[in-house]
Write an enzyme that holds these catalytic residues in place. Structure first.
Site, mmCIF file in Angstrom:
data_model
loop_
_atom_site.group_PDB
_atom_site.id
_atom_site.type_symbol
_atom_site.label_atom_id
_atom_site.label_comp_id
_atom_site.label_asym_id
_atom_site.label_seq_id
_atom_site.Cartn_x
_atom_site.Cartn_y
_atom_site.Cartn_z
ATOM 1 C CE LYS A 70 47.266 44.015 34.631
ATOM 2 N NZ LYS A 70 46.306 43.601 35.668
ATOM 3 C CD GLU B 102 43.643 39.782 29.329
ATOM 4 O OE1 GLU B 102 44.831 40.150 29.193
ATOM 5 O OE2 GLU B 102 43.060 39.787 30.430
#
Length: 427
Positions: free
Chosen positions: A245, A229
């Protein structure tokens, strides 16, 4: 003293992991290792920083405004440093800020298969000497050999039922209107075998490399990260963030694996969860952006990693002219994807269910040649050396929303910790 002179010297390609393996015992050993994919074009390897700062609790980011830390810098912001305004004083489990400046560094361009020795100094002669040191590291490369699992077992800090109860509590708080989403984590601890060290864990993750993999050791502290990420890129005034997410496990059966990816892409729950964090990051970036410049470039893209599928979005902005790296980090840290919405309230709720996180879900960042790149420290283990050897702590979390099922969220944390668990203990 700042290092304004820079020499950048092209060299013949060597694998960055092999070069890092040769430097692993040196002070301040550093490896920022990408997978060479679309998001991970560059890797960096270095050792022997000439300036190291380890800030205690509450020190802030003013060090990053010091010209001495304007280039060739690697830093780590602990999650709790950013959460403290919401949580109040809590026990410290890791320094708020760690910084190291590297006069000598190797940069590996995976796209062109070229290495650059980067030397920084007070003048061109000093920069050339530093470049010579960096170039010499290529000759010390050691082809990695897969070590045995360095850990017998991971010990959970709390039983699975405690995590499910925490999820249920957060769902109830969401129903009561207290917040919309909170990222709740589980933690595991353990000790490495006496003959092992944290770099062995990095070697065992090599077959599952991510865009923002890392090893960093300063003194008796080390981290190993296999993070996919991106928290921030800040380059020539342009800001980009890529919150994750939404997760599904990979499956060895290709048909089932494709079905899981499609399920994630079509999941109304996961898309809503992702969109909440996209909106939060848009708001955070707006604090430092030119008005009207914040844009959602990509929404709900499925990215497939060795053990999980993720739902990822991309948000960008143009920074105001006076904004620097410290200002951007102050406006956006901790990352919204690992806190929740509203961020301040989510961090308070997290603190009610978790002890301090330390390294996990903080950020590891590199500042070089005017560019800031910062990862979110998920899929990350923090190590501290004690009299009996290295001990570690690692966590995995899930975003809890109104329709979260406690058992499903527990299973998601198991999927997320899988690669690191197998690196530590074996399959």
């Amino acid at each position: 003293m700042s290092l304004p002179a820079v020499e950048r010297r092209p060299l013949t390609w060597r694998e960055p992991l092999a070069v890092a393996n040769g430097l692993r015992r040196l002070d301040g050993a550093l490896a920022l290792l990408s997978d060479g994919g679309a998001l991970g074009r560059w890797s960096f390897v270095a050792a022997d920083p000439d300036r190291v700062v380890i800030e205690p609790v509450g020190a802030g980011l003013d060090r990053l405004r010091d010209p001495d830390f304007a280039d060739g810098v690697v830093g780590l912001l602990a999650y709790d440093a950013g959460a403290r305004p919401a949580t109040g004083p809590r026990p410290s489990v890791w320094p708020d800020l760690m910084l190291a400046r590297y006069p000598a560094m190797l940069a590996f361009d995976h796209e062109t298969r070229q290495v650059f020795a980067i030397g920084r100094g007070v003048d061109p002669a000093a920069a050339g000497v530093a470049a010579d040191i960096a170039a010499g590291w290529l000759a010390t490369a050691v082809s990695p050999v897969l070590p045995s699992p360095p850990v017998d077992r991971l010990e959970p800090e709390a039983p699975p039922a405690a995590y499910e109860a925490a999820v249920a509590d957060v769902v109830a708080r969401i129903a009561a209107g207290e917040l919309f989403q909170a990222n709740i984590a589980r933690a595991w601890t353990g000790a490495l075998h006496a003959d092992a060290d944290p770099f062995d864990v990095l070697l065992r993750l090599a077959g599952r490399a991510s865009a923002y993999g890392a090893f960093w050791r300063l003194g008796d502290r080390a981290i190993v990260s296999n993070s996919p990420e991106l928290f921030l890129i800040f380059d020539a005034g342009r800001i980009e963030t890529r919150p994750i997410k939404g997760t599904r496990p990979r499956d060895p059966d290709p048909a089932r694996d494709a079905a899981l990816a499609a399920e994630l892409a079509d999941s109304a729950k996961d898309r809503a969860e992702n969109l909440m964090i996209v909106d939060l990051m848009r708001n955070d970036l707006a604090r430092v952006a030119v008005p009207g410049s914040v844009h959602v470039d990509r929404l709900f893209e499925v990215e497939s990693l060795p053990t999980v599928h993720h739902l990822v979005s991309t948000v960008s902005a143009r920074a105001r002219s006076e904004i620097g790296a410290a200002d951007l980090l102050e406006a956006t840290f901790p990352p919204g994807s690992i806190t929740g919405a509203p961020k301040h309230q989510a961090m308070k709720v997290i603190a009610g269910h978790e002890p301090p996180r330390g390294v996990w879900c903080g950020s590891l960042f590199h500042i070089g040649e005017g560019r800031l790149t910062a990862s979110v420290l998920i899929r990350t283990a923090a190590f501290e050396r004690e009299a009996g050897g290295w001990r570690f702590r690692t966590l995995a979390g899930a975003g809890i929303v109104a329709d979260s099922d406690p058992a499903a969220e527990l299973a998601e944390t198991d999927a997320k910790i899988r690669a690191l668990r197998e690196a530590l203990t074996g399959p």
